[in-house]
Design a protein around this motif. Structure first.
Motif, PDB file in Angstrom:
ATOM      1  N   SER A   1       0.455  -1.170   0.505  1.00 39.48           N
ATOM      2  CA  SER A   1       0.043  -0.125  -0.209  1.00 39.48           C
ATOM      3  C   SER A   1       0.699   1.203  -0.410  1.00 39.48           C
ATOM      4  CB  SER A   1      -1.021  -0.141   0.805  1.00 39.48           C
ATOM      5  OG  SER A   1      -1.588   1.322   1.203  1.00 39.48           O
ATOM      6  N   PRO A   2       0.470   2.102  -0.735  1.00 40.14           N
ATOM      7  CA  PRO A   2       1.213   3.817  -0.521  1.00 40.14           C
ATOM      8  C   PRO A   2       0.455   4.317   0.173  1.00 40.14           C
ATOM      9  CG  PRO A   2      -0.391   3.867  -3.052  1.00 40.14           C
ATOM     10  CD  PRO A   2      -0.476   2.179  -2.271  1.00 40.14           C
ATOM     11  N   GLY A   3      -0.798   3.908   0.564  1.00 36.10           N
ATOM     12  CA  GLY A   3      -1.878   5.006   1.614  1.00 36.10           C
ATOM     13  C   GLY A   3      -2.616   5.580   0.647  1.00 36.10           C
TER      14      GLY A   3
ATOM     15  N   ALA B   1       4.622   6.155  -0.706  1.00 34.04           N
ATOM     16  CA  ALA B   1       4.481   5.842  -2.131  1.00 34.04           C
ATOM     17  C   ALA B   1       5.861   4.232  -2.256  1.00 34.04           C
ATOM     18  CB  ALA B   1       4.149   6.024  -3.025  1.00 34.04           C
ATOM     19  N   GLN B   2       7.242   5.964  -1.906  1.00 34.64           N
ATOM     20  CA  GLN B   2       8.576   5.500  -1.789  1.00 34.64           C
ATOM     21  C   GLN B   2       8.432   4.389  -1.059  1.00 34.64           C
ATOM     22  OE1 GLN B   2      11.612   8.365  -2.211  1.00 34.64           O
ATOM     23  NE2 GLN B   2       9.819   9.764  -2.393  1.00 34.64           N
ATOM     24  N   LYS B   3       7.876   3.746   0.274  1.00 34.65           N
ATOM     25  CA  LYS B   3       8.800   2.942   1.233  1.00 34.65           C
ATOM     26  C   LYS B   3       7.566   1.699   0.308  1.00 34.65           C
ATOM     27  CE  LYS B   3       7.324   5.136   4.625  1.00 34.65           C
ATOM     28  NZ  LYS B   3       7.175   5.244   6.857  1.00 34.65           N
ATOM     29  N   ALA B   4       6.494   2.155  -0.282  1.00 30.32           N
ATOM     30  CA  ALA B   4       5.929   1.060  -0.940  1.00 30.32           C
ATOM     31  C   ALA B   4       6.818   0.638  -1.854  1.00 30.32           C
ATOM     32  CB  ALA B   4       4.119   0.967  -0.949  1.00 30.32           C
ATOM     33  N   LEU B   5       6.780   1.239  -3.054  1.00 27.33           N
ATOM     34  CA  LEU B   5       7.792   0.135  -3.585  1.00 27.33           C
ATOM     35  C   LEU B   5       8.985  -0.219  -3.633  1.00 27.33           C
ATOM     36  CD1 LEU B   5       8.242   0.509  -6.699  1.00 27.33           C
ATOM     37  CD2 LEU B   5       8.975   2.953  -6.254  1.00 27.33           C
ATOM     38  N   SER B   6      10.102   0.928  -2.113  1.00 24.51           N
ATOM     39  CA  SER B   6      10.574   0.372  -1.743  1.00 24.51           C
ATOM     40  C   SER B   6      11.009  -2.065  -1.540  1.00 24.51           C
ATOM     41  CB  SER B   6      11.814   0.646  -1.270  1.00 24.51           C
ATOM     42  OG  SER B   6      13.014   0.236  -0.417  1.00 24.51           O
ATOM     43  N   ALA B   7       9.503  -1.541  -0.102  1.00 24.24           N
ATOM     44  CA  ALA B   7       9.051  -3.037  -0.105  1.00 24.24           C
ATOM     45  C   ALA B   7       8.543  -3.646  -0.976  1.00 24.24           C
ATOM     46  CB  ALA B   7       7.772  -2.946   0.904  1.00 24.24           C
TER      47      ALA B   7
ATOM     48  N   LEU C   1       7.634 -12.100   2.815  1.00 25.13           N
ATOM     49  CA  LEU C   1       6.972 -10.890   2.769  1.00 25.13           C
ATOM     50  C   LEU C   1       5.592 -10.543   1.783  1.00 25.13           C
ATOM     51  CD1 LEU C   1       6.564  -7.852   4.003  1.00 25.13           C
ATOM     52  CD2 LEU C   1       8.270  -7.090   2.677  1.00 25.13           C
ATOM     53  N   LEU C   2       4.538 -11.120   2.403  1.00 23.27           N
ATOM     54  CA  LEU C   2       3.087 -10.917   1.664  1.00 23.27           C
ATOM     55  C   LEU C   2       2.878  -9.372   1.418  1.00 23.27           C
ATOM     56  CD1 LEU C   2       1.047 -13.228   3.611  1.00 23.27           C
ATOM     57  CD2 LEU C   2       2.498 -13.574   1.212  1.00 23.27           C
ATOM     58  N   ALA C   3       2.783  -8.459   2.124  1.00 20.78           N
ATOM     59  CA  ALA C   3       1.837  -7.129   2.442  1.00 20.78           C
ATOM     60  C   ALA C   3       2.718  -6.131   3.185  1.00 20.78           C
ATOM     61  CB  ALA C   3       0.694  -7.160   3.001  1.00 20.78           C
ATOM     62  N   PHE C   4       2.720  -5.178   3.027  1.00 20.55           N
ATOM     63  CA  PHE C   4       3.590  -3.729   3.083  1.00 20.55           C
ATOM     64  C   PHE C   4       2.258  -2.852   3.548  1.00 20.55           C
ATOM     65  CE2 PHE C   4       4.417   0.623   2.529  1.00 20.55           C
ATOM     66  CZ  PHE C   4       5.848   0.444   3.751  1.00 20.55           C
ATOM     67  N   TYR C   5       1.941  -1.575   4.342  1.00 17.55           N
ATOM     68  CA  TYR C   5       1.286  -1.003   4.488  1.00 17.55           C
ATOM     69  C   TYR C   5       2.220   0.485   5.411  1.00 17.55           C
ATOM     70  CZ  TYR C   5      -1.866  -5.311   4.218  1.00 17.55           C
ATOM     71  OH  TYR C   5      -3.021  -5.791   3.588  1.00 17.55           O
ATOM     72  N   PRO C   6       1.820   1.163   5.259  1.00 17.36           N
ATOM     73  CA  PRO C   6       2.317   3.004   6.112  1.00 17.36           C
ATOM     74  C   PRO C   6       1.568   2.998   7.172  1.00 17.36           C
ATOM     75  CG  PRO C   6       1.158   3.737   4.211  1.00 17.36           C
ATOM     76  CD  PRO C   6       1.400   2.345   3.784  1.00 17.36           C
ATOM     77  N   ALA C   7       2.552   3.136   7.758  1.00 18.28           N
ATOM     78  CA  ALA C   7       1.476   3.722   9.219  1.00 18.28           C
ATOM     79  C   ALA C   7       2.155   4.166  10.501  1.00 18.28           C
ATOM     80  CB  ALA C   7       1.920   1.659  10.239  1.00 18.28           C
ATOM     81  N   THR C   8       1.031   5.012  10.680  1.00 17.35           N
ATOM     82  CA  THR C   8       1.317   5.962  12.628  1.00 17.35           C
ATOM     83  C   THR C   8       1.584   4.830  13.221  1.00 17.35           C
ATOM     84  OG1 THR C   8       0.396   7.677  11.140  1.00 17.35           O
ATOM     85  CG2 THR C   8       0.706   7.802  13.774  1.00 17.35           C
ATOM     86  N   VAL C   9       3.109   5.374  14.141  1.00 20.51           N
ATOM     87  CA  VAL C   9       2.868   4.316  15.283  1.00 20.51           C
ATOM     88  C   VAL C   9       3.656   4.915  16.733  1.00 20.51           C
ATOM     89  CG1 VAL C   9       4.549   2.374  16.201  1.00 20.51           C
ATOM     90  CG2 VAL C   9       4.070   2.544  13.648  1.00 20.51           C
ATOM     91  N   GLY C  10       2.293   5.208  16.843  1.00 17.96           N
ATOM     92  CA  GLY C  10       2.881   6.123  18.523  1.00 17.96           C
ATOM     93  C   GLY C  10       3.576   6.912  18.543  1.00 17.96           C
TER      94      GLY C  10
END
Length: 344
Positions: A60-62, A72-78, A210-219
């Motif tokens: 996911s690019p969000g 989106a860049q993090k998703a592409l890298s993953a 690795l099956l899936a990737f999601y950007p997240a807000t973590v704490g």
């Protein structure tokens, strides 16, 4: 005769909508591989297509907005990592071919707005303060446009840009949307990994793939997430938000507990995945454009659609591993008291 021809051309142009930046459906569907994976404030057809392909591949690019921003860049890298491909300063043909092969169909398709899309009820305005939400009957969308944008994982600005002159509150109107509905396959998720530093969530199968990737807000620094390993204990759709004054969230003055009714604009969005530490969970958000860009109250915040997809592919007992630093060894969950956060 020449004058008549010119008049006919001008008449045709007057009836043809001018799309800023070439963001019309045909341009997006026909877009070639982006030349460089660099960020830009200006949406482009090739990046819209790239984001849709990533979304359909479970990377996911969000929010799909046509810009190659950090998510989106993090998703592409993953995606490159999962497929053992290189991603340097350019997107390689091998990477693009692998991505386009993950799903079929055009990136943009036509969609006819239904009566259900425009029925509502809709909020006149979403209150900024939690305390002002407790009297509302539901935390609904504020408009059909907001609902449609979220339904197709898009920003409202992009939905507007590719649909000039369209009315989103009129049943029967045909609009152009991201082709993401029904495009994802089920995933055998066996483990979830949350990287606090990188603000990401990854899902793996039993073999470690690795099956899936999601950007997240973590704490946040004020209320950090726990360390070690927790487990999924429950999955709630359309959760009710319960505020405990012991949380002492910034900006909330109430000294008494209160509840906020369900809805996509609920503080925890439309999905809550409960974890085995009191007050902690993975959940959606009423503001998808801010995922991984603003602090949470200790929980893990995804877009509503990513939280829903993840919840459909995990089950009770699924381990959720928190990494304090990238590449660290996985340790058991800490026994010390945990910082409080939002809960259902």
């Amino acid at each position: 005769m020449l004058r008549s021809l010119v008049a006919a051309v001008l008449s045709f142009l007057a009836m043809t909508p001018v799309i800023a930046g070439g963001l019309d459906p045909a341009a997006i569907n026909d877009a070639a591989m982006p030349a460089k994976p660099t960020g830009s404030d200006k949406p482009s057809s090739s990046i819209v297509k790239l984001q849709i392909l990533l979304d359909r591949a479970h990377f996911s690019p969000g929010e799909i907005d046509g810009k190659l921003g950090e998510n989106a860049q993090k998703a592409l890298s993953a995606f490159a990592e999962a497929n053992e491909l290189n991603l340097d300063k350019t997107i390689t043909p091998d990477l693009w071919d692998k991505l386009t092969a993950t799903s079929d169909g055009p990136a943009i398709v036509d969609y006819k707005i239904t009566e259900a899309d425009v029925k509502g009820p809709f909020l006149m305005k979403l209150p900024a303060k939690m305390e002002d939400m407790k009297s509302l009957e539901a935390l609904s969308y504020t408009s059909p446009r907001e609902a449609l944008a979220e339904k197709f994982h898009m920003s409202e600005a992009l939905l507007n840009a590719i649909n000039p002159g369209k009315k989103f509150d009129m049943a029967g109107e045909t609009i152009a949307v991201a082709n993401v509905i029904g495009q994802q396959n089920a995933m055998p998720v066996a483990r979830v990994e949350i990287d606090k530093a990188r603000q990401t969530l990854k899902a793996f199968d039993a073999s470690g793939k690795l099956l899936a990737f999601y950007p997240a807000t973590v704490g946040s620094s004020e209320k950090p997430t726990p360390s070690g390993t927790l487990k999924v204990t429950a999955i709630n759709r359309n959760p009710t938000y319960r505020y405990n004054p012991d949380y002492r969230f910034k900006g909330v003055k109430s000294k008494r507990p209160f509840t906020i009714k369900p809805g996509p604009n609920n503080p925890v969005g439309s999905t809550w995945i409960n974890l085995s530490a009191e007050g902690y969970g993975i959940h959606g958000t009423p503001d998808p454009g801010k995922v991984s860009k603003s602090a949470s109250h200790g929980c893990i915040r995804l877009t509503n659609w990513d939280a829903l997809t993840l919840s459909a592919n995990i089950k009770r007992g699924t381990p959720v591993v928190f990494l304090d630093r990238p590449g660290e060894a996985i340790a058991p969950a800490q026994s010390r008291p945990l910082a409080r956060s939002s809960r259902t």
